[in-house]
Design a protein around this motif. Structure first.
Motif, PDB file in Angstrom:
ATOM      1  N   LYS A 163       1.647   3.064   2.858  1.00 58.41           N
ATOM      2  CA  LYS A 163       3.141   3.119   2.896  1.00 58.41           C
ATOM      3  C   LYS A 163       3.674   3.265   4.319  1.00 58.41           C
ATOM      4  O   LYS A 163       2.914   3.745   5.166  1.00 58.41           O
ATOM      5  CB  LYS A 163       3.664   4.374   2.014  1.00 58.41           C
ATOM      6  CG  LYS A 163       3.425   4.247   0.698  1.00 58.41           C
ATOM      7  CD  LYS A 163       3.799   5.180  -0.263  1.00 58.41           C
ATOM      8  CE  LYS A 163       3.877   4.757  -1.662  1.00 58.41           C
ATOM      9  NZ  LYS A 163       4.404   5.922  -2.282  1.00 58.41           N
ATOM     10  N   SER A 187       8.008   1.998  -0.943  1.00 52.96           N
ATOM     11  CA  SER A 187       9.506   1.650  -0.494  1.00 52.96           C
ATOM     12  C   SER A 187       9.638   2.006   0.796  1.00 52.96           C
ATOM     13  O   SER A 187       8.985   2.635   1.473  1.00 52.96           O
ATOM     14  CB  SER A 187      10.316   2.592  -1.595  1.00 52.96           C
ATOM     15  OG  SER A 187       9.788   3.997  -1.784  1.00 52.96           O
ATOM     16  N   ILE A 188      10.777   1.673   1.227  1.00 52.51           N
ATOM     17  CA  ILE A 188      11.316   2.173   2.541  1.00 52.51           C
ATOM     18  C   ILE A 188      11.694   3.524   2.344  1.00 52.51           C
ATOM     19  O   ILE A 188      12.538   3.947   1.751  1.00 52.51           O
ATOM     20  CB  ILE A 188      12.571   1.319   2.832  1.00 52.51           C
ATOM     21  CG1 ILE A 188      12.409  -0.152   2.860  1.00 52.51           C
ATOM     22  CG2 ILE A 188      13.270   1.742   4.244  1.00 52.51           C
ATOM     23  CD1 ILE A 188      13.471  -1.098   3.112  1.00 52.51           C
ATOM     24  N   LEU A 208       7.118  -4.697   0.554  1.00 55.61           N
ATOM     25  CA  LEU A 208       7.898  -3.487   0.213  1.00 55.61           C
ATOM     26  C   LEU A 208       8.710  -3.647  -1.081  1.00 55.61           C
ATOM     27  O   LEU A 208       9.348  -4.889  -1.342  1.00 55.61           O
ATOM     28  CB  LEU A 208       9.015  -3.008   1.508  1.00 55.61           C
ATOM     29  CG  LEU A 208       8.263  -2.868   2.802  1.00 55.61           C
ATOM     30  CD1 LEU A 208       9.135  -2.782   3.711  1.00 55.61           C
ATOM     31  CD2 LEU A 208       7.377  -1.766   2.457  1.00 55.61           C
ATOM     32  N   ASN A 230      10.252  -9.459   1.421  1.00 52.03           N
ATOM     33  CA  ASN A 230       9.611  -8.385   0.723  1.00 52.03           C
ATOM     34  C   ASN A 230       9.891  -8.643  -0.867  1.00 52.03           C
ATOM     35  O   ASN A 230      10.182  -9.446  -1.069  1.00 52.03           O
ATOM     36  CB  ASN A 230      10.108  -6.938   1.276  1.00 52.03           C
ATOM     37  CG  ASN A 230       9.389  -6.734   2.695  1.00 52.03           C
ATOM     38  OD1 ASN A 230       8.293  -6.558   2.567  1.00 52.03           O
ATOM     39  ND2 ASN A 230      10.092  -6.799   3.809  1.00 52.03           N
TER      40      ASN A 230
END
Ligand SMILES: *[C@@H]1O[C@H](CO)[C@@H](O)[C@H](O)[C@H]1NC(C)=O
Ligand SMILES: *[C@@H]1O[C@H](CO)[C@@H](O)[C@H](O)[C@H]1NC(C)=O
Ligand SMILES: *[C@@H]1O[C@H](CO)[C@@H](O)[C@H](O)[C@H]1NC(C)=O
Ligand SMILES: *[C@@H]1O[C@H](CO)[C@@H](O)[C@H](O)[C@H]1NC(C)=O
Ligand SMILES: *[C@@H]1O[C@H](CO)[C@@H](O)[C@H](O)[C@H]1NC(C)=O
Ligand SMILES: *[C@@H]1O[C@H](CO)[C@@H](O)[C@H](O)[C@H]1NC(C)=O
Ligand SMILES: *[C@@H]1O[C@H](CO)[C@@H](O)[C@H](O)[C@H]1NC(C)=O
Ligand SMILES: *[C@@H]1O[C@H](CO)[C@@H](O)[C@H](O)[C@H]1NC(C)=O
Ligand SMILES: *[C@@H]1O[C@H](CO)[C@@H](O)[C@H](O)[C@H]1NC(C)=O
Ligand SMILES: *[C@@H]1O[C@H](CO)[C@@H](O)[C@H](O)[C@H]1NC(C)=O
Ligand SMILES: *[C@@H]1O[C@H](CO)[C@@H](O)[C@H](O)[C@H]1NC(C)=O
Length: 395
Positions: A163, A187-188, A208, A230
């Protein structure tokens, strides 16, 4: 007796000073010896057994003169390591972390594999970490959080996984973070919104998912945001429209939705590049787009936009690329192509793609010829345009 004792004291002070300066000298040479040992250990791993790698890194030259090595003038310690475009295929030795005076690591396209050594975390003075275009794998070591001077982190074009670490949120001085073209998942992290110094954020070409965190709307210095290719979904969070310094917004090929174009002209008056193709955006083409006088690249292909393209694009004097193909623009009417006349003002235009829409109307012969003084890449198929193919196309 008194005189003797005084001069004796002076002599001992001088003697002590000598010892002190000797230890200082010993200390300095010991420290630079540390650098030399660390560099030789680095070479060993870089070279990956290639005897011809880094010929200048030998002990008949002082290491500050070795290729790609820069030393601080005062202390003669290694301050920068810059090597590019080699094919050794080695790894980064942990001894990198022993070069504690390093300010810049720029080792790009030298086919490094293996992981980023955690010892990089010892480099408190490091400003720039640029390891782009290698084949590094594994995760970004958490120890980098301790490089408290870091301003630029460029790790694009590697094979890094895991991540995107949420601890990036505490690298408070970073202005540029590029993790594009890796294998990051998840995820961001919203904590990225804490890096208030951030000007360029590049996370494109990873895996992502999830939505764009609203916290990114706090990055008021952001000029460049690239999240393309993404699997991001959902709406653009309203807070993002607070980023009034944005010049590049690149969010191509995700699953994003909502009425994007309506908000853009007011939000991003300095916009130069918009690429949002291959998403699920809807809505119409606002005429206020014509207020974006810095706009150069406008690519909104393969979304679900509809309605007319307004004939007011002539104020976009810097426009070089206008791609609106694969939407539902136009209504099969004769005035659908009026916007092409306004594009005659865009003398820098090189690419115009409007295919697979619902544009109607007749192609006026000299309109195409007037579009630009230089060759234009033109794509208009699969519409309801009729008339003769203009003979001016020959030009
Ligand atoms: C790096 O520093 C560590 C700790 O000071 C030391 O043990 C090691 O020998 C050094 N290695 C190299 C290659 O300089
Ligand atoms: C060391 O490097 C210098 C500069 O590249 C070169 O001229 C010299 O021949 C090298 N010495 C040895 C022993 O390889
Ligand atoms: C690293 O070096 C390359 C080649 O000299 C240069 O193009 C690049 O801008 C440098 N990276 C940084 C962050 O300065
Ligand atoms: C950062 O440095 C501190 C102090 O040297 C140390 O205690 C801590 O373990 C380091 N953090 C990481 C993640 O290495
Ligand atoms: C990148 O890493 C994956 C495993 O994480 C591996 O399957 C793949 O071959 C690697 N790609 C390259 C170019 O080394
Ligand atoms: C960083 O961001 C996260 C999530 O947005 C937030 O919960 C946290 O309090 C922030 N930390 C600091 C130090 O600002
Ligand atoms: C992208 O995310 C969606 C859910 O939002 C999921 O169904 C889909 O499989 C994902 N695609 C890829 C290529 O990961
Ligand atoms: C935008 O910024 C203003 C102040 O600069 C703030 O009051 C507002 O809440 C922000 N909007 C969003 C949606 O974050
Ligand atoms: C363009 O901006 C001006 C003010 O800067 C505003 O008055 C005008 O309405 C805008 N034009 C459009 C078409 O939105
Ligand atoms: C073309 O540009 C000129 C000068 O900036 C401007 O006066 C004119 O209105 C523009 N034409 C169109 C069709 O936008
Ligand atoms: C093309 O340019 C010529 C000369 O500037 C002008 O007379 C003509 O009206 C233009 N054609 C169109 C269709 O705008």
């Amino acid at each position: 007796m008194l005189i003797f004792s005084l001069s004796h004291n002076i002599i001992s002070i001088i003697f002590l000073l000598c010892i002190a300066s000797q230890t200082l000298a010993v200390h300095v040479s010991l420290s630079s010896e540390t650098d030399q040992i660390a560099l030789l250990a680095l070479k060993d791993k870089f070279a990956n057994g290639d005897p011809h790698a880094l010929p200048s890194w030998n002990e008949s030259l002082q290491f500050c003169q070795w290729e790609g090595v820069t030393c601080s003038r005062r202390r003669m310690r290694v301050s920068a390591l810059q090597l590019q475009n080699q094919y050794w295929g080695g790894t980064l030795a942990p001894s990198l972390g022993n070069l504690t005076f390093l300010k810049e690591i720029n080792l790009t396209n030298i086919k490094l594999h293996g992981e980023i050594p955690r010892e990089v975390g010892h480099l408190k003075r490091l400003h720039i970490l640029d390891l782009r275009q290698n084949n590094l794998h594994g995760q970004i070591p958490v120890e980098i959080i301790n490089c408290s001077s870091l301003k630029v982190i460029i790790l694009q074009y590697n094979n890094l996984t895991g991540k995107i670490p949420s601890w990036f949120g505490s690298t408070m001085q970073v202005t540029r973070l590029s993790l594009a073209f890796n294998n990051f998942v998840g995820s961001i992290p919203p904590s990225l919104g804490n890096v208030s110094s951030l000007e360029k954020l590049t996370l494109a070409y990873n895996h992502l998912e999830g939505s764009i965190p609203p916290a990114l709307g706090r990055l008021s210095k952001l000029t460049f945001l690239s999240l393309g290719v993404n699997n991001l979904s959902g709406l653009i969070p309203p807070s993002l429209y607070n980023l009034s310094n944005i010049q590049t917004l690149s969010i191509t090929q995700n699953q994003l939705e909502g009425n994007l174009l309506m908000n853009i002209p007011m939000a991003f008056p300095n916009l130069q590049i918009l690429t949002c193709g291959l998403n699920r955006f809807t809505g119409t083409f606002p005429s206020s787009i014509s207020n974006l006088s810095e706009l150069q690249l406008f690519d909104i292909i393969a979304n679900d936009f509809h309605g007319p393209v307004p004939p007011t694009l002539g104020s976009l004097h810097k426009l070089t690329l206008f791609h609106v193909a694969r939407n539902r623009f136009g209504s099969g009417r004769d005035d659908d192509l009026d916007f092409l006349s306004s594009l005659q003002n865009c003398t820098q235009l090189q690419q115009l793609a409007i295919e697979i829409n619902k544009f109607g109307g007749i192609l006026i012969e000299d309109l195409i010829a007037n579009l630009s003084s230089s060759p234009v890449w033109l794509s208009m198929g699969s519409n309801q345009i009729y008339g003769r193919i203009p003979k001016e196309l020959e030009n």
